[in-house]
Structures are given as structure tokens and as C-alpha cells.
Design an enzyme around this catalytic site. Sequence first.
Site, PDB file in Angstrom:
ATOM      1  N   CYS A 125     -16.347   1.870   0.557  1.00 17.51           N
ATOM      2  CA  CYS A 125     -15.327   1.264   1.019  1.00 17.51           C
ATOM      3  C   CYS A 125     -14.762   1.200   2.483  1.00 17.51           C
ATOM      4  O   CYS A 125     -14.098   0.242   2.926  1.00 17.51           O
ATOM      5  CB  CYS A 125     -14.015   1.378  -0.054  1.00 17.51           C
ATOM      6  SG  CYS A 125     -13.390   2.984   0.300  1.00 17.51           S
ATOM      7  N   ARG A 182     -14.172  -8.405   1.724  1.00 19.92           N
ATOM      8  CA  ARG A 182     -12.618  -8.307   1.471  1.00 19.92           C
ATOM      9  C   ARG A 182     -11.891  -9.526   1.586  1.00 19.92           C
ATOM     10  O   ARG A 182     -11.023 -10.064   1.088  1.00 19.92           O
ATOM     11  CB  ARG A 182     -12.060  -6.958   2.610  1.00 19.92           C
ATOM     12  CG  ARG A 182     -12.553  -5.772   2.236  1.00 19.92           C
ATOM     13  CD  ARG A 182     -12.001  -5.154   0.777  1.00 19.92           C
ATOM     14  NE  ARG A 182     -10.511  -5.217   0.410  1.00 19.92           N
ATOM     15  CZ  ARG A 182      -9.727  -4.063   0.883  1.00 19.92           C
ATOM     16  NH1 ARG A 182     -10.232  -3.105   1.757  1.00 19.92           N
ATOM     17  NH2 ARG A 182      -8.367  -4.270   0.642  1.00 19.92           N
ATOM     18  N   GLN A 212      -9.993  -3.816  -3.666  1.00 22.87           N
ATOM     19  CA  GLN A 212     -11.496  -3.333  -2.847  1.00 22.87           C
ATOM     20  C   GLN A 212     -12.828  -3.614  -3.834  1.00 22.87           C
ATOM     21  O   GLN A 212     -13.804  -4.120  -3.509  1.00 22.87           O
ATOM     22  CB  GLN A 212     -11.504  -1.683  -2.550  1.00 22.87           C
ATOM     23  CG  GLN A 212     -12.873  -1.224  -2.219  1.00 22.87           C
ATOM     24  CD  GLN A 212     -12.972  -1.584  -0.613  1.00 22.87           C
ATOM     25  OE1 GLN A 212     -12.131  -1.573   0.281  1.00 22.87           O
ATOM     26  NE2 GLN A 212     -14.286  -2.168  -0.500  1.00 22.87           N
ATOM     27  N   HIS A 234      -7.522   0.870  -6.346  1.00 27.28           N
ATOM     28  CA  HIS A 234      -7.767   0.313  -5.453  1.00 27.28           C
ATOM     29  C   HIS A 234      -8.502  -1.130  -5.767  1.00 27.28           C
ATOM     30  O   HIS A 234      -9.531  -1.409  -5.473  1.00 27.28           O
ATOM     31  CB  HIS A 234      -8.636   0.707  -4.255  1.00 27.28           C
ATOM     32  CG  HIS A 234      -8.547   0.143  -2.903  1.00 27.28           C
ATOM     33  ND1 HIS A 234      -7.707  -0.886  -2.679  1.00 27.28           N
ATOM     34  CD2 HIS A 234      -9.289   0.414  -1.635  1.00 27.28           C
ATOM     35  CE1 HIS A 234      -7.884  -1.365  -1.354  1.00 27.28           C
ATOM     36  NE2 HIS A 234      -8.832  -0.400  -0.555  1.00 27.28           N
ATOM     37  N   ARG A 290       0.789  -1.328   0.013  1.00 28.12           N
ATOM     38  CA  ARG A 290      -0.033  -0.041   0.119  1.00 28.12           C
ATOM     39  C   ARG A 290       0.800   1.005   0.178  1.00 28.12           C
ATOM     40  O   ARG A 290       1.676   1.382   0.902  1.00 28.12           O
ATOM     41  CB  ARG A 290      -0.947   0.003   1.280  1.00 28.12           C
ATOM     42  CG  ARG A 290      -1.568   1.371   1.289  1.00 28.12           C
ATOM     43  CD  ARG A 290      -2.496   1.417   2.410  1.00 28.12           C
ATOM     44  NE  ARG A 290      -3.944   0.563   1.749  1.00 28.12           N
ATOM     45  CZ  ARG A 290      -5.020   0.846   2.159  1.00 28.12           C
ATOM     46  NH1 ARG A 290      -5.355   1.650   3.340  1.00 28.12           N
ATOM     47  NH2 ARG A 290      -6.075  -0.031   1.850  1.00 28.12           N
ATOM     48  N   ASP A 325     -17.083   7.713  -1.688  1.00 30.14           N
ATOM     49  CA  ASP A 325     -16.150   7.711  -0.900  1.00 30.14           C
ATOM     50  C   ASP A 325     -15.737   8.853  -0.166  1.00 30.14           C
ATOM     51  O   ASP A 325     -16.224  10.096  -0.629  1.00 30.14           O
ATOM     52  CB  ASP A 325     -14.974   7.126  -1.832  1.00 30.14           C
ATOM     53  CG  ASP A 325     -13.390   6.586  -1.213  1.00 30.14           C
ATOM     54  OD1 ASP A 325     -13.555   6.613   0.136  1.00 30.14           O
ATOM     55  OD2 ASP A 325     -12.654   6.681  -1.936  1.00 30.14           O
TER      56      ASP A 325
HETATM   57  N1   CP Z   1     -11.346  -0.025   2.482  1.00 31.30           N
HETATM   58  C1   CP Z   1     -10.080  -0.163   2.682  1.00 31.30           C
HETATM   59  O1   CP Z   1      -9.166  -0.258   1.921  1.00 31.30           O
HETATM   60  O2   CP Z   1      -9.814   0.089   4.057  1.00 31.30           O
HETATM   61  P1   CP Z   1      -8.373   0.313   4.750  1.00 31.30           P
HETATM   62  O3   CP Z   1      -7.820   1.662   4.622  1.00 31.30           O
HETATM   63  O4   CP Z   1      -8.744   0.132   6.338  1.00 31.30           O
HETATM   64  O5   CP Z   1      -7.630  -0.766   4.230  1.00 31.30           O
HETATM   65  N1  NVA Z   2     -10.010   6.829  -1.315  1.00 29.11           N
HETATM   66  C1  NVA Z   2      -9.538   6.575  -0.179  1.00 29.11           C
HETATM   67  C2  NVA Z   2      -9.709   5.062   0.154  1.00 29.11           C
HETATM   68  C3  NVA Z   2      -9.359   4.369   1.261  1.00 29.11           C
HETATM   69  C4  NVA Z   2      -9.586   2.893   1.489  1.00 29.11           C
HETATM   70  C5  NVA Z   2      -8.194   6.795   0.219  1.00 29.11           C
HETATM   71  O1  NVA Z   2      -7.347   6.701  -1.016  1.00 29.11           O
HETATM   72  O2  NVA Z   2      -7.711   7.238   1.048  1.00 29.11           O
END
Ligand code: CP
Ligand code: NVA
Length: 309
Positions: free
Chosen positions: A268, A296, A139, A136, A109, A227
Site C-alpha cells: 500500500c 487509489r 486501500q 483501511h 484518518r 506492509d
Molecule cells: N497507502 C496509504 O494509505 O498511503 P498514505 O498513508 O500516504 O495515505
Molecule cells: N499499516 C500502515 C498503513 C499505512 C498506509 C499504517 O497503519 O501505518
Amino acid sequence: MSAVVSLRPTGPKHFLDLKDFTGAELRALLDAAAAFKRGSPKKPLAGKSLAMIFEKPSTRTRVSFEIAAKELGGNTVALSARDMQIGRGETIADTANVLSRFVQGILLRTDSAAKLHELARHASVPVINGLTELSHPCQIMADIFTFEEHKGPVAGQRIAWVGDGNNVAASFIEAAARFNFSLRLACPVGYMPRPEVLDWAKEEGADVEVGIDPDWAVENAACVVTDTWLSMSDSEDQAAARASAFAPYQVTAALMAKAAKGAIFQHCLPAHRGEEVAGEVIDGPASVVFDEAENRLHAQKAILAWAME
Ligand code: CP
Ligand code: NVA
């Protein structure tokens, strides 16, 4: 007649973006996720280890991958980039080579998709995209899985995205092309999805439309998705400007009432009640956000089994 077997280059089975897969490959992953959810006892990760590198916070991705890997018989090592030599300037290439000697899969990540792709270029084991500033995909596999549990086959149905044309939206656009659903996105001017992503969708002949009006986006939609207004890769300095641009894009009960009868609400998570979504929507009967979070785990198992078995 030669069928397209895979769109990915040869080499390790990376899971970087949905567009790298055919619809059939992604469908097979959803079928595997369903089998895992039904309790498949398969242990395809027995004797294998997954390294998970987090340069950004995570609750769902970290926990779902960790539990998924362990329930599939594997080990995990969760690493914060801060505590790794990467944080002191060790190259991505060296990190990829070293980790490839220890583990059979690497999740990253990061707020740099370029870094993810560099890691994948140098790793001799599969690399999984645990979120970048651009996409992502893990997700969205869970989101489509969840949609189909509630609303049946997604092909031919409409999903509405309301809010920021961000990383999660980009993966939804790729999913629309691969799973053949209609996607309408309503985003404020200045916060539209990246032109590259929209151009790609057009080239693929995907049913993806972008506008600025949430009422238009939710017309006949079986699912409304939003989101956060400020993603992890966005500067806090933008918070005020974003709050004012996105205020008319809050998913309210009134907006949900304009979607198709029985429409579900997805997010998400993490969510901000009173910002991108009204509390009565996310905590109301249309919301499937906790199924989405649970899924997930099942979707991650399918991805890990495909990449690492
Ligand atoms: N939705 C998602 O990816 O959550 P986290 O940021 O908690 O991993
Ligand atoms: N769009 C958000 C998603 C988090 C899971 C971010 O990138 O912070």
C-alpha cells in the site's frame, strides 16, 4: 426469495468497512472505478464538499481523495485534527453535527476506530474511513482493482499476505470474504490478525488461513502483499522488537520465486526497502505498487460517487 440488498443500516451512506457491504455492492464500486479510470465525465459531486480530517500523516489518501473529489466536480477542505477544536476537547458529536451543516461528506484518518464510529453515529452525511488502527478499506478496493487489472478476476485466486497482521491485513481478510478469493497470511507469533477478524471470516465461510511460514503462504499465490513493520498506531518503542520478529518475513526475490509463475507484488506504501521488502522486488518487474497508488484515485472516485451523489 429475498435477496440481501445491503448489510448497512439505513441512514447516511457511510464507507466504514468492507464487511458492511455485500460482494455485489463492492463489485459495483469496482465497476464504477473502472469507468472513472476509462475517463467517465460524470460529475456526481458538483456543488458538494468533502471535509477530510487527518489525525495521522497521509500522502496517497489525502491527494487521491482531494483530486478525486475535485475531478468529480466537488470541493474539499483538508483539516488537521491538531488545528481543529477537536484537538482542544470539542466532542466528536458536536464536530459531526457542525460539519454535517457545511459539507456533504466527511473522511477521517485516525488511530481510533471508536472515534470513526462515533463520528458516523452523529453525522448526518456520509463518513468515509481513511484508515484507522483496525482497517483501511479504501486501500483494499484499489488493491483488488489493481489485482484484477493484472491477473483477471480475483475470485478463486490466491493472495498471500506476509508480515504484520495489521489494519491493512484486516481489510484484506474482509475482502477475501466478499470477493471470494483465497487468502493466506504468514505472520510472526504475536503479530497475527485480531481474533475478532479471523472469527468473522470463519463465520462468513471465507477461504482465509493464517500461519507463520511465508513459504507456505505464497504457494500458488498470484499476488504477494506486505506492509510496513511499524504502523502509525504502533509505538516507536516497539521498533526494535518488531524488526527482529519480522526479519524472516521480508519479501525477497527468493520468496517471490516460490509464488505462482507471474505473481505480482503489492504494497500500500509507504515502503521501507530492506525491511519488509527487498529493493529488487518492489523496484522489479513483479511490482505493481505505482499502479496500486494510482488506482487509489479511481477507487476513491467510485466511493465518493456512491456515498455522496
Ligand atoms: N497507502 C496509504 O494509505 O498511503 P498514505 O498513508 O500516504 O495515505
Ligand atoms: N499499516 C500502515 C498503513 C499505512 C498506509 C499504517 O497503519 O501505518
